[in-house]
Write a protein that holds these residues in place. Sequence first.
Motif, PDB file in Angstrom:
ATOM      1  N   LEU A 186      10.183  24.147  37.091  1.00  0.00           N
ATOM      2  CA  LEU A 186      11.465  23.865  37.737  1.00  0.00           C
ATOM      3  C   LEU A 186      12.626  24.320  36.855  1.00  0.00           C
ATOM      4  N   ASN A 187      12.494  24.128  35.546  1.00  0.00           N
ATOM      5  CA  ASN A 187      13.528  24.590  34.627  1.00  0.00           C
ATOM      6  C   ASN A 187      13.773  26.085  34.787  1.00  0.00           C
ATOM      7  N   GLU A 188      12.701  26.818  35.034  1.00  0.00           N
ATOM      8  CA  GLU A 188      12.811  28.270  35.181  1.00  0.00           C
ATOM      9  C   GLU A 188      13.281  28.666  36.575  1.00  0.00           C
ATOM     10  N   ALA A 189      12.837  27.907  37.590  1.00  0.00           N
ATOM     11  CA  ALA A 189      13.123  28.286  38.979  1.00  0.00           C
ATOM     12  C   ALA A 189      14.523  27.913  39.440  1.00  0.00           C
ATOM     13  N   MET A 190      15.026  26.761  39.002  1.00  0.00           N
ATOM     14  CA  MET A 190      16.272  26.246  39.560  1.00  0.00           C
ATOM     15  C   MET A 190      17.475  27.174  39.380  1.00  0.00           C
ATOM     16  N   PRO A 191      17.643  27.845  38.234  1.00  0.00           N
ATOM     17  CA  PRO A 191      18.802  28.742  38.119  1.00  0.00           C
ATOM     18  C   PRO A 191      18.809  29.846  39.165  1.00  0.00           C
ATOM     19  N   PHE A 192      17.641  30.351  39.533  1.00  0.00           N
ATOM     20  CA  PHE A 192      17.576  31.409  40.536  1.00  0.00           C
ATOM     21  C   PHE A 192      17.890  30.869  41.932  1.00  0.00           C
ATOM     22  N   ILE A 193      17.339  29.692  42.249  1.00  0.00           N
ATOM     23  CA  ILE A 193      17.632  29.066  43.544  1.00  0.00           C
ATOM     24  C   ILE A 193      19.122  28.756  43.637  1.00  0.00           C
ATOM     25  N   CYS A 194      19.693  28.227  42.555  1.00  0.00           N
ATOM     26  CA  CYS A 194      21.125  27.907  42.542  1.00  0.00           C
ATOM     27  C   CYS A 194      21.977  29.154  42.694  1.00  0.00           C
ATOM     28  N   GLN A 195      21.577  30.241  42.051  1.00  0.00           N
ATOM     29  CA  GLN A 195      22.362  31.469  42.133  1.00  0.00           C
ATOM     30  C   GLN A 195      22.344  32.037  43.551  1.00  0.00           C
ATOM     31  N   VAL A 196      21.170  32.016  44.190  1.00  0.00           N
ATOM     32  CA  VAL A 196      21.076  32.483  45.573  1.00  0.00           C
ATOM     33  C   VAL A 196      21.953  31.616  46.471  1.00  0.00           C
ATOM     34  N   TYR A 197      21.920  30.306  46.253  1.00  0.00           N
ATOM     35  CA  TYR A 197      22.758  29.408  47.053  1.00  0.00           C
ATOM     36  C   TYR A 197      24.237  29.717  46.845  1.00  0.00           C
ATOM     37  N   GLN A 198      24.650  29.871  45.613  1.00  0.00           N
ATOM     38  CA  GLN A 198      26.069  30.076  45.313  1.00  0.00           C
ATOM     39  C   GLN A 198      26.590  31.399  45.864  1.00  0.00           C
ATOM     40  N   ILE A 199      25.788  32.450  45.760  1.00  0.00           N
ATOM     41  CA  ILE A 199      26.206  33.754  46.292  1.00  0.00           C
ATOM     42  C   ILE A 199      26.322  33.691  47.812  1.00  0.00           C
ATOM     43  N   THR A 200      25.359  33.023  48.456  1.00  0.00           N
ATOM     44  CA  THR A 200      25.410  32.866  49.915  1.00  0.00           C
ATOM     45  C   THR A 200      26.621  32.042  50.327  1.00  0.00           C
ATOM     46  N   GLN A 201      26.886  30.972  49.597  1.00  0.00           N
ATOM     47  CA  GLN A 201      28.038  30.119  49.890  1.00  0.00           C
ATOM     48  C   GLN A 201      29.332  30.928  49.821  1.00  0.00           C
ATOM     49  N   LYS A 202      29.485  31.712  48.783  1.00  0.00           N
ATOM     50  CA  LYS A 202      30.693  32.517  48.614  1.00  0.00           C
ATOM     51  C   LYS A 202      30.820  33.565  49.706  1.00  0.00           C
ATOM     52  N   LEU A 203      29.710  34.212  50.054  1.00  0.00           N
ATOM     53  CA  LEU A 203      29.707  35.230  51.115  1.00  0.00           C
ATOM     54  C   LEU A 203      30.148  34.643  52.448  1.00  0.00           C
ATOM     55  N   PHE A 204      29.569  33.497  52.805  1.00  0.00           N
ATOM     56  CA  PHE A 204      29.906  32.877  54.088  1.00  0.00           C
ATOM     57  C   PHE A 204      31.327  32.306  54.076  1.00  0.00           C
ATOM     58  N   GLU A 205      31.764  31.823  52.929  1.00  0.00           N
ATOM     59  CA  GLU A 205      33.129  31.315  52.828  1.00  0.00           C
ATOM     60  C   GLU A 205      34.136  32.449  53.007  1.00  0.00           C
ATOM     61  N   GLU A 206      33.873  33.585  52.414  1.00  0.00           N
ATOM     62  CA  GLU A 206      34.788  34.727  52.508  1.00  0.00           C
ATOM     63  C   GLU A 206      34.950  35.210  53.950  1.00  0.00           C
ATOM     64  N   HIS A 207      33.908  35.036  54.747  1.00  0.00           N
ATOM     65  CA  HIS A 207      33.953  35.495  56.140  1.00  0.00           C
ATOM     66  C   HIS A 207      34.157  34.336  57.124  1.00  0.00           C
ATOM     67  N   SER A 208      34.525  33.157  56.608  1.00  0.00           N
ATOM     68  CA  SER A 208      34.789  31.969  57.451  1.00  0.00           C
ATOM     69  C   SER A 208      33.601  31.640  58.354  1.00  0.00           C
ATOM     70  N   LEU A 209      32.399  31.621  57.762  1.00  0.00           N
ATOM     71  CA  LEU A 209      31.178  31.399  58.523  1.00  0.00           C
ATOM     72  C   LEU A 209      30.482  30.066  58.206  1.00  0.00           C
ATOM     73  N   LEU A 210      31.120  29.222  57.427  1.00  0.00           N
ATOM     74  CA  LEU A 210      30.451  27.995  56.995  1.00  0.00           C
ATOM     75  C   LEU A 210      30.400  26.901  58.050  1.00  0.00           C
ATOM     76  N   ASP A 211      31.134  27.073  59.145  1.00  0.00           N
ATOM     77  CA  ASP A 211      31.148  26.043  60.183  1.00  0.00           C
ATOM     78  C   ASP A 211      30.755  26.607  61.546  1.00  0.00           C
ATOM     79  N   LEU A 212      29.867  27.589  61.545  1.00  0.00           N
ATOM     80  CA  LEU A 212      29.444  28.170  62.821  1.00  0.00           C
ATOM     81  C   LEU A 212      28.803  27.109  63.718  1.00  0.00           C
ATOM     82  N   PRO A 213      29.141  27.107  65.010  1.00  0.00           N
ATOM     83  CA  PRO A 213      28.567  26.115  65.931  1.00  0.00           C
ATOM     84  C   PRO A 213      27.080  26.336  66.173  1.00  0.00           C
TER      85      PRO A 213
END
Length: 213
Positions: A186-213
């Motif tokens: 988990l120590n090794e895996a979590m940074p990669f999972i977190c990075q994928v989450y953060q990049i996706t979050q930023k991408l969707f935020e930039e395109h105003s997609l975080l609240d799609l119905p």
Amino acid sequence: MADEQADFNLKVVLISFKQCLNEKEEVLMDPYITGWKGLVRFLNNLGTIFSFISKDVIAKIQIMERFRSSDQKDHYSSLQAMVQYEMDNKLVDLQKRSEHPDSGCRTILRLHRALHWLQMFLEGLRTSQEDATSVLCTDSYNTTLANYHPWLIRKAVTVAFCTLPSRNAFLETMNVGPPEEAVEMLNEAMPFICQVYQITQKLFEEHSLLDLP
């Protein structure tokens, strides 16, 4: 997804999320899907208590696999390519579900929200020294997925979480050896999972997609 009931191994998730990001920090779709298949096996190994999440995740994975096998598959090679293609071609329902209820953007958003919950829960398992897995799981759920579920589901889920097994039992389901080896993985895996989450979050935020119905 005939293999969804196969034994989970955390190494598969680690390798998949490592492979998700290319040198441009684009999230590649195929390893993202593979990583999620591993997480589904983890949920299934924990029992029917998590079926309300895993069934929805499986349905979303199947939608993305159809995109990846369609004539438009090149537009779905990465999350960035998908967002650009669907936004440019007006393939996303921004106000209400109508013409494109299963767009790639909406589908990935649902997986993204579930990943946030799993990220928080796994991080809690990694760092906690206690057996209060029900508290860890409930707190992670209340902070993330509960915001998108109706009251009845929230109530049923939090009651069910009270029956969760011990921390060591969770770690043993990861099939990488004794609990201390699972923590190291988990120590090794979590940074990669977190990075994928953060990049996706930023991408969707930039395109105003975080609240799609």
